[in-house]
Design a protein around this motif. Structure first.
Motif, PDB file in Angstrom:
ATOM      1  N   GLY A   1      28.868  32.873  74.643  1.00 52.86           N
ATOM      2  CA  GLY A   1      28.396  31.514  74.398  1.00 52.86           C
ATOM      3  C   GLY A   1      28.927  30.921  73.117  1.00 52.86           C
ATOM      4  O   GLY A   1      29.673  31.564  72.378  1.00 52.86           O
TER       5      GLY A   1
ATOM      6  N   ALA B   1      26.192  26.184  74.343  1.00 47.97           N
ATOM      7  CA  ALA B   1      26.396  26.501  75.753  1.00 47.97           C
ATOM      8  C   ALA B   1      26.582  28.001  75.925  1.00 47.97           C
ATOM      9  O   ALA B   1      27.059  28.675  75.013  1.00 47.97           O
ATOM     10  CB  ALA B   1      27.628  25.768  76.298  1.00 47.97           C
ATOM     11  N   THR B   2      26.203  28.499  77.100  1.00 51.68           N
ATOM     12  CA  THR B   2      26.436  29.899  77.429  1.00 51.68           C
ATOM     13  C   THR B   2      27.006  29.998  78.832  1.00 51.68           C
ATOM     14  O   THR B   2      26.858  29.069  79.647  1.00 51.68           O
ATOM     15  CB  THR B   2      25.144  30.727  77.373  1.00 51.68           C
ATOM     16  N   ILE B   3      27.644  31.131  79.109  1.00 50.40           N
ATOM     17  CA  ILE B   3      28.211  31.360  80.434  1.00 50.40           C
ATOM     18  C   ILE B   3      28.111  32.838  80.772  1.00 50.40           C
ATOM     19  O   ILE B   3      28.407  33.701  79.938  1.00 50.40           O
ATOM     20  CB  ILE B   3      29.674  30.861  80.507  1.00 50.40           C
ATOM     21  N   THR B   4      27.657  33.132  81.995  1.00 50.40           N
ATOM     22  CA  THR B   4      27.564  34.520  82.448  1.00 50.40           C
ATOM     23  C   THR B   4      28.906  34.962  83.016  1.00 50.40           C
ATOM     24  O   THR B   4      29.827  34.156  83.193  1.00 50.40           O
ATOM     25  CB  THR B   4      26.490  34.664  83.522  1.00 50.40           C
TER      26      THR B   4
ATOM     27  N   THR C   1      27.810  31.245  85.696  1.00 52.40           N
ATOM     28  CA  THR C   1      26.630  30.393  85.542  1.00 52.40           C
ATOM     29  C   THR C   1      26.558  29.879  84.112  1.00 52.40           C
ATOM     30  O   THR C   1      26.662  30.647  83.168  1.00 52.40           O
ATOM     31  CB  THR C   1      25.354  31.173  85.877  1.00 52.40           C
ATOM     32  N   THR C   2      26.390  28.575  83.975  1.00 49.51           N
ATOM     33  CA  THR C   2      26.423  27.955  82.657  1.00 49.51           C
ATOM     34  C   THR C   2      25.068  27.359  82.272  1.00 49.51           C
ATOM     35  O   THR C   2      24.242  27.035  83.131  1.00 49.51           O
ATOM     36  CB  THR C   2      27.483  26.851  82.602  1.00 49.51           C
ATOM     37  N   ASN C   3      24.896  27.210  80.961  1.00 48.35           N
ATOM     38  CA  ASN C   3      23.692  26.598  80.406  1.00 48.35           C
ATOM     39  C   ASN C   3      24.121  25.777  79.202  1.00 48.35           C
ATOM     40  O   ASN C   3      24.938  26.252  78.392  1.00 48.35           O
ATOM     41  CB  ASN C   3      22.690  27.673  79.991  1.00 48.35           C
ATOM     42  N   TYR C   4      23.599  24.565  79.091  1.00 48.74           N
ATOM     43  CA  TYR C   4      24.003  23.665  78.010  1.00 48.74           C
ATOM     44  C   TYR C   4      22.794  23.105  77.265  1.00 48.74           C
ATOM     45  O   TYR C   4      21.736  22.881  77.857  1.00 48.74           O
ATOM     46  CB  TYR C   4      24.796  22.475  78.567  1.00 48.74           C
TER      47      TYR C   4
ATOM     48  N   ASP D   1      20.839  20.028  75.785  1.00 52.55           N
ATOM     49  CA  ASP D   1      20.737  18.665  76.313  1.00 52.55           C
ATOM     50  C   ASP D   1      21.680  17.714  75.591  1.00 52.55           C
ATOM     51  O   ASP D   1      22.220  16.781  76.191  1.00 52.55           O
ATOM     52  CB  ASP D   1      19.300  18.158  76.182  1.00 52.55           C
TER      53      ASP D   1
ATOM     54  N   LYS E   1      25.259  18.006  77.255  1.00 54.14           N
ATOM     55  CA  LYS E   1      25.441  17.938  78.709  1.00 54.14           C
ATOM     56  C   LYS E   1      26.253  16.719  79.103  1.00 54.14           C
ATOM     57  O   LYS E   1      26.025  15.614  78.606  1.00 54.14           O
ATOM     58  CB  LYS E   1      24.078  17.895  79.407  1.00 54.14           C
TER      59      LYS E   1
END
Length: 116
Positions: free
Chosen positions: A35, A49-52, A56-59, A61, A64
């Motif tokens: 991340g 942000a992170t990524i597996t 799969t990603t996460n940001y 707010d 985004k």
């Protein structure tokens, strides 16, 4: 041990773009998440942000729709494409390598400055 080396930071005008890269070496496993975090002067470090390993990603707010995280497991590299940059994006950006769900290893950081 895991070593992380970031690159790609710099000075950019508002509305501009930058692409950060982070390459991992050492005892790494492609199954681990990676991340990006950032820390502005006088503020705490925050998740960007992170990524597996599966993509799969996460940001946060605040980024985004403007930032995109990606990874190339064959190169042990994670990227952060940053578009429509704002002055409030100015910070030291750190790459992270996750172990058992928590960021354990960190890069040295790369400075991003958004200013006209």
């Amino acid at each position: 041990q895991v070593q992380l080396v970031e690159s790609g930071g710099g000075l950019v005008q508002p509305g501009g773009s930058l692409r950060l890269s982070c390459t991992a070496s050492g005892s790494i496993f492609s199954i681990n998440a990676m991340g990006w975090y950032r820390q502005a002067p006088g503020k705490e470090r925050e998740l960007v942000a992170t990524i597996t390993s599966g993509g799969t990603t996460n940001y946060a707010d605040s980024v985004k729709g403007r930032f995109t995280i990606s990874r190339d497991n064959t190169k042990n590299t994670v990227y952060l494409q940053m578009n429509s940059l704002k002055p409030e994006d100015t910070a030291l950006y750190y790459c992270s390598y996750t172990v058992f769900g928590a960021p354990v290893y960190w890069g040295q950081g790369t400075q991003v400055t958004v200013s006209s």
